[in-house]
Design a protein around this motif. Structure first.
Motif, PDB file in Angstrom:
ATOM      1  N   VAL A   1      -8.423 -14.788  -9.422  1.00 36.16           N
ATOM      2  CA  VAL A   1      -8.360 -13.684  -8.659  1.00 36.16           C
ATOM      3  C   VAL A   1      -7.021 -13.062  -8.225  1.00 36.16           C
ATOM      4  CG1 VAL A   1      -8.956 -12.175  -6.384  1.00 36.16           C
ATOM      5  CG2 VAL A   1     -10.998 -13.849  -7.808  1.00 36.16           C
ATOM      6  N   ARG A   2      -6.585 -11.855  -8.633  1.00 38.51           N
ATOM      7  CA  ARG A   2      -5.525 -11.174  -8.306  1.00 38.51           C
ATOM      8  C   ARG A   2      -5.728 -10.293  -7.215  1.00 38.51           C
ATOM      9  NH1 ARG A   2      -2.411  -6.515 -12.005  1.00 38.51           N
ATOM     10  NH2 ARG A   2      -0.377  -6.718 -10.911  1.00 38.51           N
ATOM     11  N   LEU A   3      -4.771 -10.181  -6.325  1.00 39.24           N
ATOM     12  CA  LEU A   3      -4.628  -9.196  -4.919  1.00 39.24           C
ATOM     13  C   LEU A   3      -3.611  -8.220  -5.135  1.00 39.24           C
ATOM     14  CD1 LEU A   3      -5.083  -8.637  -2.194  1.00 39.24           C
ATOM     15  CD2 LEU A   3      -3.457 -10.613  -1.439  1.00 39.24           C
ATOM     16  N   VAL A   4      -4.097  -6.850  -4.700  1.00 42.87           N
ATOM     17  CA  VAL A   4      -3.072  -5.877  -5.037  1.00 42.87           C
ATOM     18  C   VAL A   4      -3.491  -4.791  -3.767  1.00 42.87           C
ATOM     19  CG1 VAL A   4      -2.521  -3.901  -6.261  1.00 42.87           C
ATOM     20  CG2 VAL A   4      -3.016  -5.829  -7.580  1.00 42.87           C
ATOM     21  N   VAL A   5      -2.382  -4.761  -3.206  1.00 43.53           N
ATOM     22  CA  VAL A   5      -2.270  -3.496  -2.142  1.00 43.53           C
ATOM     23  C   VAL A   5      -1.731  -2.164  -2.514  1.00 43.53           C
ATOM     24  CG1 VAL A   5      -1.411  -2.847   0.012  1.00 43.53           C
ATOM     25  CG2 VAL A   5      -2.275  -5.026   0.000  1.00 43.53           C
ATOM     26  N   ILE A   6      -2.394  -1.040  -2.177  1.00 41.56           N
ATOM     27  CA  ILE A   6      -1.907   0.242  -2.824  1.00 41.56           C
ATOM     28  C   ILE A   6      -1.592   0.997  -1.493  1.00 41.56           C
ATOM     29  CG2 ILE A   6      -2.303   2.462  -4.062  1.00 41.56           C
ATOM     30  CD1 ILE A   6      -3.784   0.748  -6.100  1.00 41.56           C
ATOM     31  N   GLY A   7      -0.682   1.658  -1.227  1.00 40.67           N
ATOM     32  CA  GLY A   7      -0.355   2.534  -0.077  1.00 40.67           C
ATOM     33  C   GLY A   7      -0.100   4.152  -0.682  1.00 40.67           C
TER      34      GLY A   7
ATOM     35  N   TYR B   1      -2.914  -5.556   9.191  1.00 41.08           N
ATOM     36  CA  TYR B   1      -3.917  -5.793   8.422  1.00 41.08           C
ATOM     37  C   TYR B   1      -3.441  -6.294   7.026  1.00 41.08           C
ATOM     38  CZ  TYR B   1      -8.321  -5.227   5.053  1.00 41.08           C
ATOM     39  OH  TYR B   1      -9.277  -5.251   4.498  1.00 41.08           O
ATOM     40  N   VAL B   2      -2.256  -5.731   6.440  1.00 38.44           N
ATOM     41  CA  VAL B   2      -1.609  -6.167   5.400  1.00 38.44           C
ATOM     42  C   VAL B   2      -0.918  -7.724   5.681  1.00 38.44           C
ATOM     43  CG1 VAL B   2       0.318  -5.992   3.636  1.00 38.44           C
ATOM     44  CG2 VAL B   2      -1.404  -3.910   4.406  1.00 38.44           C
ATOM     45  N   GLU B   3      -0.278  -7.734   6.834  1.00 41.33           N
ATOM     46  CA  GLU B   3       0.175  -8.986   7.173  1.00 41.33           C
ATOM     47  C   GLU B   3      -0.880 -10.134   6.905  1.00 41.33           C
ATOM     48  OE1 GLU B   3       0.762 -10.267  11.752  1.00 41.33           O
ATOM     49  OE2 GLU B   3       2.565  -9.606  11.037  1.00 41.33           O
ATOM     50  N   ASP B   4      -2.105 -10.083   7.330  1.00 45.42           N
ATOM     51  CA  ASP B   4      -3.304 -10.915   7.161  1.00 45.42           C
ATOM     52  C   ASP B   4      -3.429 -11.169   5.780  1.00 45.42           C
ATOM     53  OD1 ASP B   4      -3.546 -11.427   9.905  1.00 45.42           O
ATOM     54  OD2 ASP B   4      -5.521 -10.775  10.213  1.00 45.42           O
TER      55      ASP B   4
ATOM     56  N   GLY C   1      -9.593   2.111   2.017  1.00 44.60           N
ATOM     57  CA  GLY C   1     -10.778   1.534   1.183  1.00 44.60           C
ATOM     58  C   GLY C   1     -10.399   0.284   0.482  1.00 44.60           C
ATOM     59  N   THR C   2     -11.537  -0.305  -0.099  1.00 42.46           N
ATOM     60  CA  THR C   2     -11.370  -1.570  -0.710  1.00 42.46           C
ATOM     61  C   THR C   2     -12.329  -1.769  -1.909  1.00 42.46           C
ATOM     62  OG1 THR C   2     -10.605  -2.781   1.420  1.00 42.46           O
ATOM     63  CG2 THR C   2     -11.279  -4.267  -0.348  1.00 42.46           C
ATOM     64  N   PHE C   3     -11.813  -2.446  -2.984  1.00 41.97           N
ATOM     65  CA  PHE C   3     -12.463  -2.418  -4.196  1.00 41.97           C
ATOM     66  C   PHE C   3     -12.246  -3.655  -4.731  1.00 41.97           C
ATOM     67  CE2 PHE C   3     -11.815   2.010  -3.263  1.00 41.97           C
ATOM     68  CZ  PHE C   3     -13.011   2.665  -3.438  1.00 41.97           C
ATOM     69  N   ILE C   4     -13.512  -4.286  -5.509  1.00 37.29           N
ATOM     70  CA  ILE C   4     -13.192  -5.546  -6.235  1.00 37.29           C
ATOM     71  C   ILE C   4     -13.541  -5.205  -7.753  1.00 37.29           C
ATOM     72  CG2 ILE C   4     -13.589  -7.900  -6.939  1.00 37.29           C
ATOM     73  CD1 ILE C   4     -14.664  -8.435  -3.981  1.00 37.29           C
ATOM     74  N   LEU C   5     -12.510  -4.914  -8.527  1.00 29.77           N
ATOM     75  CA  LEU C   5     -12.579  -4.308  -9.870  1.00 29.77           C
ATOM     76  C   LEU C   5     -12.151  -5.479 -11.095  1.00 29.77           C
ATOM     77  CD1 LEU C   5     -11.173  -0.886  -9.513  1.00 29.77           C
ATOM     78  CD2 LEU C   5     -13.645  -1.802  -8.995  1.00 29.77           C
ATOM     79  N   GLY C   6     -12.652  -5.365 -12.205  1.00 32.98           N
ATOM     80  CA  GLY C   6     -12.233  -6.123 -13.320  1.00 32.98           C
ATOM     81  C   GLY C   6     -13.215  -7.497 -13.317  1.00 32.98           C
TER      82      GLY C   6
ATOM     83  N   PHE D   1      -6.779  -3.391  -2.352  1.00 25.02           N
ATOM     84  CA  PHE D   1      -6.890  -2.656  -0.825  1.00 25.02           C
ATOM     85  C   PHE D   1      -6.065  -1.586  -0.799  1.00 25.02           C
ATOM     86  CE2 PHE D   1      -7.655  -7.239  -0.724  1.00 25.02           C
ATOM     87  CZ  PHE D   1      -8.700  -7.397   0.368  1.00 25.02           C
ATOM     88  N   PHE D   2      -6.727  -0.440  -0.570  1.00 26.56           N
ATOM     89  CA  PHE D   2      -6.060   0.829  -0.492  1.00 26.56           C
ATOM     90  C   PHE D   2      -5.852   1.100   1.376  1.00 26.56           C
ATOM     91  CE2 PHE D   2      -7.979   1.696  -4.371  1.00 26.56           C
ATOM     92  CZ  PHE D   2      -7.097   2.496  -5.111  1.00 26.56           C
ATOM     93  N   VAL D   3      -4.374   0.907   1.672  1.00 22.44           N
ATOM     94  CA  VAL D   3      -4.240   1.115   2.966  1.00 22.44           C
ATOM     95  C   VAL D   3      -3.650   2.615   3.376  1.00 22.44           C
ATOM     96  CG1 VAL D   3      -3.855  -1.469   3.076  1.00 22.44           C
ATOM     97  CG2 VAL D   3      -2.031   0.359   2.600  1.00 22.44           C
ATOM     98  N   ARG D   4      -3.708   2.696   4.873  1.00 24.34           N
ATOM     99  CA  ARG D   4      -3.052   3.959   5.350  1.00 24.34           C
ATOM    100  C   ARG D   4      -1.473   4.052   5.208  1.00 24.34           C
ATOM    101  NH1 ARG D   4      -4.890   7.189   9.145  1.00 24.34           N
ATOM    102  NH2 ARG D   4      -3.391   6.261  10.705  1.00 24.34           N
ATOM    103  N   HIS D   5      -0.882   4.727   5.851  1.00 24.84           N
ATOM    104  CA  HIS D   5       0.608   5.059   5.755  1.00 24.84           C
ATOM    105  C   HIS D   5       1.410   4.044   6.115  1.00 24.84           C
ATOM    106  CE1 HIS D   5       1.239   6.054  10.064  1.00 24.84           C
ATOM    107  NE2 HIS D   5      -0.191   6.435   9.959  1.00 24.84           N
TER     108      HIS D   5
END
Length: 225
Positions: free
Chosen positions: A92-98, A75-78, A177-182, A62-66
């Protein structure tokens, strides 16, 4: 009568086109050669090769805003409310990128209660190479199932933190934006946000990854006992 029939048929075609436009995602071409060697940072400032994040396991990214954006925080709280056993069951792994400097990672995780992996792309290199939108747009908060604050309280909290920190925690124009990769170079899902509230519904992403749904405050689900 014929003219009226043709007019009705035309109206039905327009309705069908509208339905398609709301449900179908725009075509997206993922070029892994452009992104695999990009670098993100962890909370200690260590460089992480992006391709290594999804190399061995299906990963929700999950790519998030500032980090000052109250919409992104909600959103990240959820995301942080997703039970770890749900992810483990689906492998499955979960990653957030800001887009913020990495020094803000620890505070952002504390503020949101998010305990999964969080990286930063302060130069927005990945955001740009993935074609994530860069613009400002006014929106209605009702469009999201994950925003729990109202505009007034959200803006007050944002302003208070800006005054306290006196530093921006990412570019305010950058959308997510959001992606499921791998594993390896496979893409199973994509969603490019058009505006701050156009993030992917989390349960839609979980379903695409084979993870059971989660009941959120604004997206309640019946849980199996």
């Amino acid at each position: 009568m014929a003219d009226k029939k043709n007019e009705n048929e035309k109206q039905m075609e327009e309705v069908n086109d509208l339905r398609i436009s709301r449900t179908e995602k725009a075509e997206y071409n993922m070029d892994f050669s452009k992104i695999r060697d990009c670098v993100v940072y962890d909370a200690m400032g260590n460089k992480i090769r992006f391709g290594d994040i999804y190399k061995n396991q299906k990963t929700l990214i999950f790519f998030v805003r500032h980090f000052l954006d109250f919409i992104a925080k909600d959103y990240v709280e959820d995301l942080g409310a997703i039970p770890v056993e749900y992810l483990q069951e689906a492998n499955v792994r979960l990653v957030v990128i800001g887009p913020a400097p990495y020094k803000f990672i620890s505070d952002f995780k504390k503020e949101t209660g998010y305990q999964y992996t969080l990286y930063c792309d302060p130069e927005r290199e990945l955001y740009q190479k993935l074609g994530l939108k860069y613009k400002v747009e006014s929106v209605s908060l009702n469009a999201s199932r994950h925003i729990k604050q109202n505009v007034l309280m959200g803006m007050i909290r944002n302003t208070w933190k800006i005054m306290r920190v006196q530093e921006w925690e990412g570019d305010i124009k950058q959308q997510g934006g959001t992606f499921i990769l791998g594993p390896d170079e496979q893409m199973h899902y994509h969603h490019v946000d058009n505006n701050p509230v156009d993030h992917a519904p989390i349960n839609e992403v979980l379903q695409a990854a084979g993870v059971q749904p989660v009941s959120f405050p604004r997206d309640p689900r019946v849980q199996e006992l």
